[in-house]
Scaffold this motif. Structure first.
Motif, short mmCIF file in Angstrom:
data_model
loop_
_atom_site.label_atom_id
_atom_site.label_comp_id
_atom_site.label_asym_id
_atom_site.label_seq_id
_atom_site.Cartn_x
_atom_site.Cartn_y
_atom_site.Cartn_z
N ARG A 1 0.80 -1.38 0.20
CA ARG A 1 -0.17 -0.03 0.02
C ARG A 1 0.91 1.27 -0.12
NH1 ARG A 1 -5.10 -1.72 0.23
NH2 ARG A 1 -5.31 -3.59 1.43
N ALA A 2 2.02 1.30 0.68
CA ALA A 2 3.07 2.30 0.77
C ALA A 2 3.49 2.61 -0.71
CB ALA A 2 4.08 2.27 1.78
N VAL A 3 3.69 1.56 -1.50
CA VAL A 3 4.40 1.90 -2.71
C VAL A 3 3.26 2.36 -3.57
CG1 VAL A 3 5.23 0.68 -4.92
CG2 VAL A 3 6.13 -0.01 -2.46
N ALA A 4 1.89 1.92 -3.41
CA ALA A 4 0.99 2.58 -4.31
C ALA A 4 0.65 3.80 -4.01
CB ALA A 4 -0.29 1.56 -4.07
N ASP A 5 0.77 4.24 -2.59
CA ASP A 5 0.39 5.62 -2.09
C ASP A 5 1.42 6.74 -2.79
OD1 ASP A 5 -1.73 4.69 -0.78
OD2 ASP A 5 -0.84 4.90 1.22
N ASP A 6 2.75 6.02 -2.69
CA ASP A 6 3.83 7.02 -3.22
C ASP A 6 3.58 7.29 -4.73
OD1 ASP A 6 5.36 6.82 -0.91
OD2 ASP A 6 6.67 5.41 -1.69
N ILE A 7 3.38 6.13 -5.50
CA ILE A 7 3.05 6.45 -6.98
C ILE A 7 1.98 7.32 -7.19
CG2 ILE A 7 2.22 5.24 -9.15
CD1 ILE A 7 3.75 2.89 -7.98
N ASN A 8 0.56 7.28 -6.41
CA ASN A 8 -0.35 8.05 -6.59
C ASN A 8 -0.08 9.63 -6.13
OD1 ASN A 8 -2.30 6.22 -7.59
ND2 ASN A 8 -2.55 5.41 -5.56
N LYS A 9 0.79 9.82 -5.11
CA LYS A 9 1.34 11.07 -4.45
C LYS A 9 2.12 11.72 -5.68
CE LYS A 9 1.13 10.50 0.46
NZ LYS A 9 1.85 9.62 1.25
N ALA A 10 2.93 11.06 -6.31
CA ALA A 10 3.75 11.46 -7.39
C ALA A 10 2.96 11.82 -8.96
CB ALA A 10 4.93 10.52 -7.63
N GLY A 11 1.73 11.64 -8.54
CA GLY A 11 0.98 11.99 -9.89
C GLY A 11 0.64 10.64 -10.94
N GLY A 12 1.10 9.43 -10.35
CA GLY A 12 0.84 8.35 -11.09
C GLY A 12 -0.78 7.66 -10.80
N LYS A 13 -0.80 6.42 -11.18
CA LYS A 13 -2.04 5.86 -10.90
C LYS A 13 -1.77 4.33 -10.49
CE LYS A 13 -6.36 7.60 -12.57
NZ LYS A 13 -6.01 8.63 -13.91
N ALA A 14 -2.13 3.81 -9.12
CA ALA A 14 -1.65 2.77 -8.81
C ALA A 14 -2.65 2.02 -7.54
CB ALA A 14 -0.31 2.49 -8.03
N VAL A 15 -2.89 0.98 -7.54
CA VAL A 15 -3.70 0.14 -6.66
C VAL A 15 -2.94 -0.93 -6.07
CG1 VAL A 15 -5.95 0.86 -7.28
CG2 VAL A 15 -5.04 -1.03 -7.83
N PHE A 16 -3.14 -1.22 -4.53
CA PHE A 16 -2.55 -2.53 -4.31
C PHE A 16 -3.72 -3.57 -4.14
CE2 PHE A 16 -2.25 -5.40 -0.35
CZ PHE A 16 -0.68 -5.80 -0.65
N MET A 17 -3.32 -4.79 -4.67
CA MET A 17 -4.21 -5.80 -4.29
C MET A 17 -3.02 -7.01 -3.57
SD MET A 17 -6.35 -6.31 -7.93
CE MET A 17 -7.11 -4.54 -8.45
N VAL A 18 -3.87 -7.83 -2.65
CA VAL A 18 -3.19 -9.08 -1.80
C VAL A 18 -3.02 -10.11 -2.76
CG1 VAL A 18 -3.32 -10.72 -0.03
CG2 VAL A 18 -4.27 -8.37 0.35
N LEU A 19 -1.91 -10.56 -3.00
CA LEU A 19 -2.04 -11.79 -3.87
C LEU A 19 -0.74 -12.53 -3.41
CD1 LEU A 19 -2.67 -13.50 -6.44
CD2 LEU A 19 -0.85 -12.20 -7.51
N ASN A 20 -1.03 -13.95 -3.14
CA ASN A 20 -0.01 -15.01 -3.06
C ASN A 20 -0.14 -15.87 -4.39
OD1 ASN A 20 1.34 -17.39 -2.74
ND2 ASN A 20 0.60 -17.74 -0.63
N VAL A 21 1.00 -15.72 -5.17
CA VAL A 21 1.01 -16.03 -6.58
C VAL A 21 0.89 -17.53 -6.45
CG1 VAL A 21 2.59 -14.34 -7.03
CG2 VAL A 21 3.83 -16.24 -6.30
N THR A 22 1.08 -18.13 -5.72
CA THR A 22 0.65 -19.70 -5.85
C THR A 22 -0.62 -20.20 -5.80
OG1 THR A 22 0.80 -20.11 -3.43
CG2 THR A 22 3.03 -20.08 -4.52
N ASP A 23 -1.47 -19.19 -5.41
CA ASP A 23 -3.05 -19.36 -5.40
C ASP A 23 -3.69 -18.97 -6.67
OD1 ASP A 23 -5.70 -19.44 -4.60
OD2 ASP A 23 -5.56 -17.42 -3.26
N GLU A 24 -4.10 -20.06 -7.38
CA GLU A 24 -4.80 -19.94 -8.55
C GLU A 24 -6.19 -19.09 -8.62
OE1 GLU A 24 -5.50 -23.75 -10.66
OE2 GLU A 24 -5.86 -22.58 -12.79
N ALA A 25 -6.87 -19.35 -7.55
CA ALA A 25 -8.12 -18.60 -7.27
C ALA A 25 -7.83 -16.93 -7.09
CB ALA A 25 -9.02 -19.01 -6.35
N GLY A 26 -6.72 -16.68 -6.53
CA GLY A 26 -6.36 -15.49 -6.04
C GLY A 26 -6.05 -14.63 -7.44
#
Ligand SMILES: NC(=O)c1ccc[n+]([C@@H]2O[C@H](COP(=O)([O-])OP(=O)(O)OC[C@H]3O[C@@H](n4cnc5c(N)ncnc54)[C@H](O)[C@@H]3O)[C@@H](O)[C@H]2O)c1
Length: 250
Positions: free
Chosen positions: A43-68
């Motif tokens: 979330r902190a990385v996404a906030d930094d990007i948004n504050k700098a004028g970009g567009k970002a969102v955070f989503m929780v993901l475990n890459v081993t989880d197919e449904a995720g």
């Protein structure tokens, strides 16, 4: 801007090279999904990007989880309308244990570093096929090309699998205008999960094998990922790009 109107998912983007890549993509006009298990940092990385004028969102993901994976791709399309770029970057270190014959580490590393890349590719390809194409960049390593004394062989095996999966993806889905390339970083700042390879004495020894005589910086990897992800690399697919200060040239 080099990624204007592009929508990108970057896994493992809460830290290290993934975070650097997310920031770079944000500056180049991409809408960025930071997909990671580390919520606060992501979330902190996404906030930094948004504050700098970009567009970002955070989503929780475990890459081993197919449904995720399905949830993250569906949410990306709901939020930003499409998916153009996937960077399969999440990973764990091959020096997390000193026991080079530990079978539990084999399972963990193969699940995250290899199966995770397959699951991400499958989820993204399905979406990109209906989208008219896309670009996938996979983080392999110099460890996907050569063996190393301090690294568990699961890491070499997983990164070798990523290297060749990249070529499978390129040849199987080129017809759908999906490109896929691999990046092979060399000696970089240690991973969160690094053991022996974070030790300054070990790193000093490893540096002797680097013709440029220094370790790489995360932004130097982000630059290479940016190029392969962007339309500047429109006729490049199935390729491997070493970002290793010349390590593999020795
Ligand atoms: N640092 C190096 O020396 C080096 C060298 C070559 C290749 N690589 C590769 O580059 C990539 C990035 O490494 P880094 O140095 O930035 O490491 P890092 O440890 O700083 O970041 C890895 C990120 O992946 C995330 N992650 C781990 N397991 C996950 C899972 N199951 N699901 C979702 N996210 C998960 C972590 O939370 C972290 O945010 C990795 O694939 C790594 O193997 C690293």
């Amino acid at each position: 801007m080099r990624l204007a109107d592009k929508v990108a998912i970057i896994t493992g983007a809460a830290s290290g090279m993934g975070a650097a890549t997310a920031r770079r993509f944000g500056k180049e006009g991409a809408k960025v999904v930071i997909a990671d298990m580390l919520e606060e940092e992501g979330r902190a990385v996404a906030d930094d990007i948004n504050k700098a004028g970009g567009k970002a969102v955070f989503m929780v993901l475990n890459v081993t989880d197919e449904a995720g994976w399905k949830t993250v791709v569906d949410e990306t399309v709901k939020t930003f309308g499409k998916l153009d770029i996937l960077v399969n970057n999440a990973g764990i270190s091959g020096s997390a244990t000193n026991d080079l014959l530990d079978s539990a580490l084999w399972d963990r590393v193969m699940a995250v570093n290899s199966t995770g890349v397959f699951l991400g590719t499958a989820a993204a390809v399905r979406q990109m096929q209906s989208n008219g194409g896309g670009s996938i960049v996979n983080l392999s390593s110099i460890s996907g090309i050569v063996g190393q004394t301090m690294v568990h062989m699961s890491y070499n095996a997983a990164k070798g699998a990523v290297r060749i999966m990249t070529k499978s993806t390129a040849v199987q889905f080129g017809k759908d205008k999906i490109r896929c390339n691999s990046i092979h970083p060399g000696l970089m700042p240690p991973m969160r999960t690094s053991g022996a390879t974070a030790d300054p004495v070990v790193r000093a020894k490893m540096l002797k094998a680097v013709p440029l005589g220094r370790n790489g910086e995360v932004d130097e990897v982000a630059n290479a990922i940016l190029f392969l992800a962007s339309d500047e690399a429109s006729y490049i697919t199935g390729a491997e790009l070493y970002v290793d200060g010349g390590y593999l040239a020795m």
